[in-house]
Scaffold this active site. Structure first.
Site, PDB file in Angstrom:
ATOM      1  CE  LYS A 178      -2.108   3.093   1.946  1.00  0.00           C
ATOM      2  NZ  LYS A 178      -1.720   4.317   1.826  1.00  0.00           N
ATOM      3  CD  GLU A 254      12.720   0.699   8.211  1.00  0.00           C
ATOM      4  OE1 GLU A 254      13.388  -0.362   8.087  1.00  0.00           O
ATOM      5  OE2 GLU A 254      12.790   1.679   7.389  1.00  0.00           O
ATOM      6  CB  CYS A 288      12.826   8.872   8.788  1.00  0.00           C
ATOM      7  SG  CYS A 288      13.821   7.795   7.825  1.00  0.00           S
ATOM      8  CD  GLU A 390       9.211  12.616  11.996  1.00  0.00           C
ATOM      9  OE1 GLU A 390       8.077  12.308  12.323  1.00  0.00           O
ATOM     10  OE2 GLU A 390      10.094  12.068  11.565  1.00  0.00           O
TER      11      GLU A 390
HETATM   12  P1  NAD Z   1       2.174   8.257   7.683  1.00  0.00           P
HETATM   13  O1  NAD Z   1       2.377   7.318   8.964  1.00  0.00           O
HETATM   14  O2  NAD Z   1       1.082   9.170   7.582  1.00  0.00           O
HETATM   15  O3  NAD Z   1       1.787   7.259   6.542  1.00  0.00           O
HETATM   16  C1  NAD Z   1       2.551   6.099   6.018  1.00  0.00           C
HETATM   17  C2  NAD Z   1       1.592   4.960   5.415  1.00  0.00           C
HETATM   18  O4  NAD Z   1       0.593   4.644   6.283  1.00  0.00           O
HETATM   19  C3  NAD Z   1       0.781   5.851   4.251  1.00  0.00           C
HETATM   20  O5  NAD Z   1       0.766   4.902   3.188  1.00  0.00           O
HETATM   21  C4  NAD Z   1      -0.627   5.844   4.959  1.00  0.00           C
HETATM   22  O6  NAD Z   1      -1.900   5.836   3.816  1.00  0.00           O
HETATM   23  C5  NAD Z   1      -0.691   4.523   5.709  1.00  0.00           C
HETATM   24  N1  NAD Z   1      -1.581   4.800   7.052  1.00  0.00           N
HETATM   25  C6  NAD Z   1      -2.109   5.842   7.601  1.00  0.00           C
HETATM   26  N2  NAD Z   1      -2.807   5.678   8.657  1.00  0.00           N
HETATM   27  C7  NAD Z   1      -3.031   4.340   8.514  1.00  0.00           C
HETATM   28  C8  NAD Z   1      -3.799   3.232   9.452  1.00  0.00           C
HETATM   29  N3  NAD Z   1      -4.425   3.712  10.491  1.00  0.00           N
HETATM   30  N4  NAD Z   1      -3.818   2.081   8.880  1.00  0.00           N
HETATM   31  C9  NAD Z   1      -2.880   1.671   7.845  1.00  0.00           C
HETATM   32  N5  NAD Z   1      -2.147   2.338   7.072  1.00  0.00           N
HETATM   33  C10 NAD Z   1      -2.113   3.751   7.513  1.00  0.00           C
HETATM   34  O7  NAD Z   1       3.542   8.567   7.349  1.00  0.00           O
HETATM   35  P2  NAD Z   1       4.036   9.613   6.129  1.00  0.00           P
HETATM   36  O8  NAD Z   1       3.584  10.934   6.452  1.00  0.00           O
HETATM   37  O9  NAD Z   1       3.601   8.909   4.824  1.00  0.00           O
HETATM   38  O10 NAD Z   1       5.795   9.689   6.249  1.00  0.00           O
HETATM   39  C11 NAD Z   1       6.425  10.507   6.929  1.00  0.00           C
HETATM   40  C12 NAD Z   1       6.747   9.738   8.331  1.00  0.00           C
HETATM   41  O11 NAD Z   1       7.345   8.522   8.032  1.00  0.00           O
HETATM   42  C13 NAD Z   1       7.806  10.622   9.198  1.00  0.00           C
HETATM   43  O12 NAD Z   1       7.158  10.529  10.573  1.00  0.00           O
HETATM   44  C14 NAD Z   1       9.034   9.887   8.983  1.00  0.00           C
HETATM   45  O13 NAD Z   1       9.867  10.041  10.150  1.00  0.00           O
HETATM   46  C15 NAD Z   1       8.531   8.289   8.706  1.00  0.00           C
HETATM   47  N6  NAD Z   1       9.685   7.580   8.014  1.00  0.00           N
HETATM   48  C16 NAD Z   1      10.489   6.835   8.968  1.00  0.00           C
HETATM   49  C17 NAD Z   1      11.422   6.104   8.194  1.00  0.00           C
HETATM   50  C18 NAD Z   1      12.415   5.200   9.160  1.00  0.00           C
HETATM   51  O14 NAD Z   1      13.235   4.473   8.683  1.00  0.00           O
HETATM   52  N7  NAD Z   1      12.366   5.099  10.600  1.00  0.00           N
HETATM   53  C19 NAD Z   1      11.448   6.202   6.997  1.00  0.00           C
HETATM   54  C20 NAD Z   1      10.843   7.187   6.128  1.00  0.00           C
HETATM   55  C21 NAD Z   1       9.951   7.978   6.806  1.00  0.00           C
HETATM   56  O1  6OD Z   2      18.461   3.584   3.817  1.00  0.00           O
HETATM   57  C1  6OD Z   2      17.429   2.902   4.083  1.00  0.00           C
HETATM   58  O2  6OD Z   2      17.316   1.726   3.939  1.00  0.00           O
HETATM   59  C2  6OD Z   2      16.383   3.599   4.825  1.00  0.00           C
HETATM   60  N1  6OD Z   2      15.424   2.939   5.449  1.00  0.00           N
HETATM   61  C3  6OD Z   2      16.211   4.891   4.953  1.00  0.00           C
HETATM   62  C4  6OD Z   2      15.120   5.505   5.317  1.00  0.00           C
HETATM   63  C5  6OD Z   2      15.402   6.994   4.868  1.00  0.00           C
HETATM   64  C6  6OD Z   2      14.018   7.629   5.567  1.00  0.00           C
HETATM   65  O3  6OD Z   2      13.575   8.783   5.102  1.00  0.00           O
END
Ligand code: NAD
Ligand code: 6OD
Length: 486
Positions: A178, A254, A288, A390
């Site tokens: 998704k 993550e 992130c 964040e």
């Molecule tokens: P988000 O949590 O809003 O959405 C992520 C995904 O989850 C989307 O596909 C969304 O449609 C889905 N989603 C939302 N609510 C849901 C629910 N209740 N049930 C099932 N699916 C649901 O995140 P975003 O805004 O797309 O991305 C930004 C965030 O992602 C930031 O907090 C960032 O730090 C984090 N992030 C973390 C990492 C990591 O490696 N730790 C990497 C990239 C992004």
């Molecule tokens: O490098 C990766 O494998 C990874 N998961 C990076 C995440 C980036 C977040 O924005």
């Protein structure tokens, strides 16, 4: 304008009710795609296809042929490199060099690395003694976990999606992806690659749509899903964990970060400015692992802030296709509203705005894009919301510190624990501080330097589990023991 469909059982399909949503360009807010929106019926069809595929030709392939097929997927991604770059540029609006050098190459690498891990991983075995003197032999075997739901964010869509799909398929699972509603393109394109290479129908499925009360929730609640891997906000992780509790399904998360960048007075000054600038502002701050809290040892502080300010003020906003531009917009108007609300809050909390804090002047044809200025603040207490929460935008707070002990306490005083970047020439100190900071990844004199064999994940509220190299096998396989009495 493009029309994007789900990819279910090897076929591109619309929603049964014909429901769609619009995907808008971050650079000018124009609608660039009409995307099929999945309801429960489409999610169910995708999970059913994935379950059927688990036991069909895919299972019969065996490890060697599966590994070869995933190498072929990687090669086909490389052959269609320009298509993936174009898709990511259209979805995210980020500069060509970021997408072509940092993000899309990882798509191919994510398939190759995990195919090789699975091919080369040894089996664990123990010989044991028994009272009759003949002994017994134990050995472990790994089986695919089953149907994996892969729920993805928008900030580096292709990198982050393939980082999950690569190991899931290498281990013999099937997936239902998704993608974020903000970035539907590259996951759809990967469906074409799967068909070209001959990956059996149902192994890789994509359903488009939103999160709560929509495709994301339908998928994570579906009882045909065996495990859920999710990248996104910590708050969303909480909702998904509740869904996973039903049926006791495993999760790999993550999540968010509020990462510290630490610059000691003995650091290579120019390298540290360059590194912190990249870590705070690359991808318009939507990484992130990025830095939103910078701590600079006091003797360097004023000079460092001035150098960062100059870097921020030198960015050139523009479309990915504009060769003179090197800086992109945020992903959407909605995200811009969130980031700008933090810009206002910083002022209300008493910040000194060193640079930025608003929206850059843009030519008329880009005026509706999600542009914001890179922003630097100083002078806030650690209790300020912009220092604690964040933001996920191009902004950071810079604060001086006086001792190693003090900066370790400051860096750790946050509910997140994803990454840190440390800048120092004193290697003994680098080892000491890295061990004292509660994060999943510490970079010393670098940032976002990735060896895909290493454990990757977040501590505290930044995640659950570690992926990367053999660590990914812990989540994507079911490890079983066989005990043979000799
Ligand atoms: P988000 O949590 O809003 O959405 C992520 C995904 O989850 C989307 O596909 C969304 O449609 C889905 N989603 C939302 N609510 C849901 C629910 N209740 N049930 C099932 N699916 C649901 O995140 P975003 O805004 O797309 O991305 C930004 C965030 O992602 C930031 O907090 C960032 O730090 C984090 N992030 C973390 C990492 C990591 O490696 N730790 C990497 C990239 C992004
Ligand atoms: O490098 C990766 O494998 C990874 N998961 C990076 C995440 C980036 C977040 O924005």
């Amino acid at each position: 304008m493009r029309t994007l469909q789900h990819f279910i059982n090897g076929e591109f399909t619309s929603s049964s009710q014909g429901k769609t949503f619009s995907k808008r360009s971050p650079v000018d807010n124009r609608v660039i795609a009409s995307v099929a929106e999945a309801g429960e019926a489409e999610v169910d069809a995708a999970v059913t296809a994935a379950r059927r595929a688990l036991h069909g030709d895919w299972a019969r392939l065996g490890t060697d042929k599966r590994v070869a097929m995933l190498h072929a997927v990687a090669d086909e991604i490389t052959r269609r490199f320009d298509d993936f770059v174009e898709a990511e540029e259209a979805d995210t609006g980020q500069p060509h060099h970021v997408i072509a050098h940092a993000f899309v190459p990882r798509g191919a690498a994510n398939f190759k690395v995990f195919a090789d891990v699975v091919k080369n991983v040894p089996a664990e075995s123990f010989q044991m003694e028994t009272p009759d003197g003949r002994g017994a032999l134990n050995y472990a075997i790994r089986k695919p976990k089953g149907v994996i739901a892969v729920v993805c964010p928008w900030n580096a869509p292709f990198l982050l999606m393939t980082w999950k799909v690569g190991p899931a398929l290498a281990c013999g699972n099937t997936v239902v992806v998704k993608p974020s509603e903000e970035t539907p393109l590259s996951a759809t394109l990967l469906g074409e690659v799967m068909n070209t290479v001959g990956v059996p129908p149902g192994v890789y499925n994509v359903v488009h749509g939103f999160g709560p009360g929509a495709a994301g929730e339908f998928l994570t609640r579906h009882d045909g899903v065996d495990a859920i891997t999710f990248t996104g906000e910590t708050r969303t992780g909480t909702a998904i964990m509740k869904a996973a509790a039903e049926g006791i399904r495993d999760v790999s998360f993550e999540l968010g970060g509020k990462n510290a960048g630490i610059v000691f007075a003995d650091a290579d000054f120019d390298a540290a400015v360059d590194g912190i600038f990249r870590s705070a502002f690359m991808n318009t701050g939507q990484v992130c692992l990025g830095t939103e809290r910078v701590y600079v040892e006091r003797p360097l502080f004023d000079r460092f802030v001035q150098a960062l300010k100059l870097r921020c003020e030198a960015v050139k906003f523009g479309r990915p296709s504009d060769p003179g531009a090197n800086y992109g917009p945020l992903i959407s108007q909605e995200h811009r509203r969130k980031v700008l609300s933090y810009y206002e809050r910083a002022v209300a909390e008493g910040a000194t705005v060193v640079t930025g804090g608003g929206v850059p002047p843009m030519p008329a044809e880009l005026a509706d894009g999600a542009w914001v200025q890179p922003t630097l603040w100083t002078g806030l207490p650690e209790t300020a919301s912009v220092v604690r929460e964040e933001i996920f935008g191009p902004c950071c707070h810079v604060r001086p510190f006086d001792s190693e002990d003090e900066v370790v306490v400051l860096a750790n005083a946050n509910r997140y624990g994803l990454s840190t970047t440390l800048w120092t020439r004193d290697l003994a100190r680098a080892h000491r501080v890295a061990a004292a900071i509660d994060v999943g990844i510490t970079w010393v004199n670098s940032w976002f330097l990735r060896d895909l064999r290493t454990p990757f994940g977040g501590s505290k509220q930044s995640g659950i589990g570690r992926e990367g190299g053999v660590h990914s096998l812990e989540f994507y396989t079911d490890l079983r023991n066989v005990c043979i009495k000799l």
